[in-house]
Design an enzyme around this catalytic site. Structure first.
Site, PDB file in Angstrom:
ATOM      1  N   HIS A  42       7.312  -7.358  -1.936  1.00 53.07           N
ATOM      2  CA  HIS A  42       7.069  -6.793  -0.599  1.00 53.07           C
ATOM      3  C   HIS A  42       7.974  -7.483   0.439  1.00 53.07           C
ATOM      4  O   HIS A  42       7.783  -7.295   1.642  1.00 53.07           O
ATOM      5  CB  HIS A  42       5.617  -7.017  -0.161  1.00 53.07           C
ATOM      6  CG  HIS A  42       4.590  -6.257  -0.951  1.00 53.07           C
ATOM      7  ND1 HIS A  42       4.770  -4.963  -1.378  1.00 53.07           N
ATOM      8  CD2 HIS A  42       3.339  -6.597  -1.359  1.00 53.07           C
ATOM      9  CE1 HIS A  42       3.688  -4.556  -2.036  1.00 53.07           C
ATOM     10  NE2 HIS A  42       2.808  -5.529  -2.044  1.00 53.07           N
ATOM     11  N   SER A  56      -4.634   2.732   4.297  1.00 50.75           N
ATOM     12  CA  SER A  56      -4.810   2.062   3.010  1.00 50.75           C
ATOM     13  C   SER A  56      -4.868   0.536   3.202  1.00 50.75           C
ATOM     14  O   SER A  56      -5.705  -0.146   2.598  1.00 50.75           O
ATOM     15  CB  SER A  56      -3.656   2.465   2.083  1.00 50.75           C
ATOM     16  OG  SER A  56      -3.821   1.924   0.811  1.00 50.75           O
ATOM     17  N   LYS A  70       0.793  -1.236   0.000  1.00 51.96           N
ATOM     18  CA  LYS A  70       0.000   0.000   0.000  1.00 51.96           C
ATOM     19  C   LYS A  70       0.825   1.286   0.000  1.00 51.96           C
ATOM     20  O   LYS A  70       0.375   2.336   0.462  1.00 51.96           O
ATOM     21  CB  LYS A  70      -1.010   0.046   1.169  1.00 51.96           C
ATOM     22  CG  LYS A  70      -1.818  -1.183   1.398  1.00 51.96           C
ATOM     23  CD  LYS A  70      -2.353  -1.818   0.153  1.00 51.96           C
ATOM     24  CE  LYS A  70      -3.416  -0.980  -0.528  1.00 51.96           C
ATOM     25  NZ  LYS A  70      -3.758  -1.585  -1.849  1.00 51.96           N
TER      26      LYS A  70
END
Ligand code: A3P
Length: 283
Positions: free
Chosen positions: A92, A122, A45
């Site tokens: 990530h 988010s 995010k």
């Protein structure tokens, strides 16, 4: 949040969705990098799709934007091996879990960092809307989990600290989401300089237009509703990505008390971080 076993598993102490198989995660360290691989790194995010879209325009041909390296089954590593073009690899993963060969080959890497309050908000919406993530009880329970690093991909603080600590090993370029919002032209210039890509002002203006939030959101809405590829291991549905795209939305969620606690945690955990000192929380 209930730890729904069919959705989440813990690997190396970090919660992953079952979209990242344990066998794949175990095999990552054997992955062979190439010197011209480019990594796009982020905590979820933080603006990963935005950065990836800029890349697509900076390299209009002869590159492959691969799926996230931690997404899928172990067979996917073979698919990456078979690609013949330059690979742009989103992830990530934290620094410790990044396949060692990327480090040994000193691959170029761009890390996009977003202020953790907006990132938390988010991710909160992602938890609510993304069927690949467990059900959450509410904002305040969720925020505690975020602060404790008990959300998918682990602690935001540890993620940033790990990548910052090793920033010189691969010469990682750090970009702030908020700076991109303020001056996308300069950010694209910075990226092209880092990558050694020759590009003129008018081409940069064109990229800025094509990668604005409204343009990217409209494009996804115009496309068919079939699931598509994303650069986030947590979903394949691009429609879940474009929500508000603003700086400072956190103010609509945090109470004064939550904000104080968040600031205190941030000060303690990020005391040694020079990156954190330059984060902007409003536009
Ligand atoms: P919000 O949920 O705050 O709107 P990621 O791509 O890493 O999953 O990050 C998603 C976040 O980046 C979402 O934030 C999304 O709206 C925002 N985003 C995506 N494209 C953007 C763009 N072109 N400009 C600004 N923000 C963008």
């Amino acid at each position: 949040m209930t730890l729904q076993a069919d959705l989440i598993h813990i690997f190396n102490g970090i919660p992953f969705t079952t979209r990242s198989s344990a066998e794949l995660l175990r095999s990552l360290d054997g992955f062979q990098a190439r010197e011209d691989d480019l990594l796009l790194i982020s905590y979820p995010k933080s603006g990963t799709h935005w950065l990836a879209e800029i890349m697509k325009h900076l390299y209009p041909s002869k590159v492959s934007l691969t799926p996230p390296i931690e997404f899928g089954e172990v067979s996917k590593l073979e698919e990456l091996n078979n690609m013949t073009t330059k690979r742009i690899v989103p992830t990530h993963l934290n620094y410790a879990m990044l396949p060692k060969d990327f480090k040994a080959k000193k691959c170029k890497a761009i890390y996009i960092i977003r202020n953790p309050k907006d990132t938390a908000v988010s991710l909160f919406h992602y938890y609510r809307d993304n069927p690949n993530l467990p059900t959450i009880e509410g904002w305040s329970t969720y925020l505690d989990l975020f602060l404790q690093g008990e959300v998918v991909c682990g602690s935001w603080f540890d993620h940033v600290l790990g990548w910052e600590e090793h920033r010189n090993e691969m010469g990682t370029l750090f970009l702030y989401y908020e700076s991109m919002k303020k001056d996308l032209f300069q950010s694209v210039r910075k990226i092209s300089n880092y990558l050694g890509i020759n590009i003129n002002d008018s081409e940069i203006h064109d990229i800025c237009k094509k990668t604005s939030f409204s343009e990217m959101k409209d494009n996804v809405e115009k496309e068919n509703s079939e699931p598509e590829n994303t650069v986030c291991s947590l979903t394949s549905n691009k429609r879940l990505i474009f929500r508000k795209g603003t700086v400072g939305d956190w103010k609509h969620y945090f109470t004064n008390k939550q904000n104080r606690l968040f600031d205190e945690t941030c000060e303690t955990k990020m005391d040694s971080s020079s990156l954190a000192k330059h984060i902007l929380y409003e536009d």
